[in-house]
Design a protein around this motif. Structure first.
Motif, PDB file in Angstrom:
ATOM      1  N   ALA A  44       0.833  -1.209   0.000  1.00 43.73           N
ATOM      2  CA  ALA A  44       0.000   0.000   0.000  1.00 43.73           C
ATOM      3  C   ALA A  44       0.865   1.256   0.000  1.00 43.73           C
ATOM      4  CB  ALA A  44      -0.934  -0.012   1.207  1.00 43.73           C
ATOM      5  N   GLU A  45       1.931   1.250   0.804  1.00 48.28           N
ATOM      6  CA  GLU A  45       2.813   2.417   0.879  1.00 48.28           C
ATOM      7  C   GLU A  45       3.480   2.693  -0.463  1.00 48.28           C
ATOM      8  OE1 GLU A  45       5.402   1.277   4.025  1.00 48.28           O
ATOM      9  OE2 GLU A  45       3.956   1.777   5.617  1.00 48.28           O
ATOM     10  N   TYR A  46       3.875   1.633  -1.169  1.00 46.01           N
ATOM     11  CA  TYR A  46       4.542   1.840  -2.461  1.00 46.01           C
ATOM     12  C   TYR A  46       3.563   2.285  -3.546  1.00 46.01           C
ATOM     13  CZ  TYR A  46       9.505   0.916  -1.958  1.00 46.01           C
ATOM     14  OH  TYR A  46      10.843   1.030  -1.666  1.00 46.01           O
ATOM     15  N   ILE A  47       2.316   1.864  -3.459  1.00 50.04           N
ATOM     16  CA  ILE A  47       1.311   2.379  -4.397  1.00 50.04           C
ATOM     17  C   ILE A  47       1.140   3.879  -4.175  1.00 50.04           C
ATOM     18  CG2 ILE A  47      -1.110   2.297  -5.111  1.00 50.04           C
ATOM     19  CD1 ILE A  47      -1.068  -0.699  -4.229  1.00 50.04           C
ATOM     20  N   LEU A  48       1.066   4.293  -2.913  1.00 50.59           N
ATOM     21  CA  LEU A  48       0.940   5.720  -2.607  1.00 50.59           C
ATOM     22  C   LEU A  48       2.205   6.491  -2.997  1.00 50.59           C
ATOM     23  CD1 LEU A  48      -0.880   5.568   0.859  1.00 50.59           C
ATOM     24  CD2 LEU A  48      -1.867   6.018  -1.401  1.00 50.59           C
TER      25      LEU A  48
END
Length: 385
Positions: free
Chosen positions: A197-201
């Motif tokens: 999720a953090e890397y998508i953001l």
């Protein structure tokens, strides 16, 4: 003879010669290649018929990796021979075996030149379109995609990472390479769920700061752990609010097409993009080519950042950033990029303009053809930045 005619002549000579190369013929026959002490085996399926540009190539990386025995990795390798293939309607589907039974089984130093060699061989012997080369991976294969994509973005039209961990890698080199990131909401080993999720953001932020660049999408699959459907035809239930998920206060969801093949095949590579971002600290160890798209630096340059673009209206190379590597980076050009009959302007961040001429070099043309094995990455002139 025009430059285009010269390029075509050199390309046809390369194809005729390399199709008779005993080493390449043996590699195709045995379905394996060796670089140094590492051997990469692969399975292959040819699906459907080629179109006018040939076949797309799908490179699928298996799970397993660190701590697993060769038998486990071999079983995972065999499974990857069919895993994504069911979603491919037309193309050459290749599943490489990781070169060692390590956590980075797909991204050992020798892996990178072996991927280049694999792609070259597929172009030569399987009528593969070099502008439709895709890479995807699951679990340890997802780790591999994270590590390979920013180091070899110039090779791929798009990529898909599923159920892997980035291990802190930067994705700034994906300025032109589309990527899809996928993870399971309950896959908490190594915090894969939250890190996905953090890397998508993170990619959302890069895309916002650079309009038109960093094409991407991403899915965290609701109520799924390490195993989820990233190759199914039907839509999947995925989280809607990734920041809320990270903060442990929102797991609302919606349905989306999370099929990796569907995502990737929307894209065709632009081999000579108008703008390139190159963080040289991400260079692939042992890769034989020294260029990244149309930027080039000696192998011993292992740090620094260059951002440059082609301005056809001004017949110019615009250097936006050149941090720590001035005088060590050059632009590789061909006649599709700029007008060689006019002076070439090199415009630097401080507004300084250097006027030069593009000197055509047959040696560079032959060298770039051989090292890339890609007609789209033939260069005939070099200008130092």
């Amino acid at each position: 003879m025009t430059i285009k005619e010269q390029r075509e002549k050199v390309w046809q000579e390369y194809v005729e010669r390399e199709k008779q190369n005993p080493q390449r013929l043996q590699e195709i026959k045995e379905q394996q290649m060796t670089f140094g002490e590492a051997t990469m085996k692969y399975g292959i399926k040819v699906i459907g018929e080629p179109d006018e540009n040939g076949y797309p190539l799908f490179i699928a990386l298996h799970g397993g990796g660190y701590g697993d025995t060769p038998d486990v990795n071999n079983q995972q390798w065999e499974h990857m021979g069919v895993f994504y293939a069911e979603a491919v309607k037309q193309g050459v589907y290749v599943n490489p075996r990781g070169v060692r039974d390590t956590w980075d089984t797909h991204a050992n130093p020798e892996s990178y030149p072996l991927y280049d060699r694999l792609i070259q061989n597929m172009i030569l012997f399987y009528n593969v379109d070099p502008n439709r080369v895709y890479i995807m991976g699951y679990s340890a294969g997802g780790d591999g995609v994270y590590l390979i994509a920013p180091r070899m973005a110039d090779r791929f039209a798009a990529c898909n990472m599923s159920a892997g961990h980035p291990n802190g890698i930067s994705l700034v080199n994906l300025y032109n390479e589309p990527i899809c990131l996928q993870g399971g909401m309950l896959d908490d080993a190594y915090d894969r769920h939250k890190v996905t999720a953090e890397y998508i953001l993170y990619l959302d932020k890069l895309a916002k700061e650079n309009p038109g660049a960093y094409p991407h999408t991403g899915f965290v699959h609701k109520d799924k752990g390490h195993h989820f459907y990233d190759h199914a035809e039907e839509e999947q239930e995925v989280l809607s609010n990734l920041q809320g998920f990270i903060d442990n206060d929102d797991v609302t969801s919606h349905k989306a097409d999370a099929n990796a093949i569907h995502f990737m095949t929307k894209y065709v590579r632009t081999p000579l993009p108008g703008k390139v971002v190159w963080d040289l600290s991400l260079r692939a160890p042992l890769r034989q080519t020294t260029n990244f798209y149309w930027l080039d630096a000696p192998k011993n340059v292992e740090a620094g950042l260059v951002v440059a673009s082609i301005d056809k209206a001004e017949n110019a190379i615009r250097v936006e950033k050149l941090e720590g590597i001035a005088g060590q980076v050059s632009a590789l050009l061909n006649d599709d990029m700029l007008d060689f009959d006019k002076p070439v302007n090199v415009i630097y961040p401080d507004g300084k303009t250097v006027i030069t001429e593009a000197q055509v070099s047959e040696e560079l043309l032959r060298e770039s053809t051989l090292r890339s094995g890609d007609q789209n990455l033939q260069f005939v002139a070099r200008i130092q930045l």
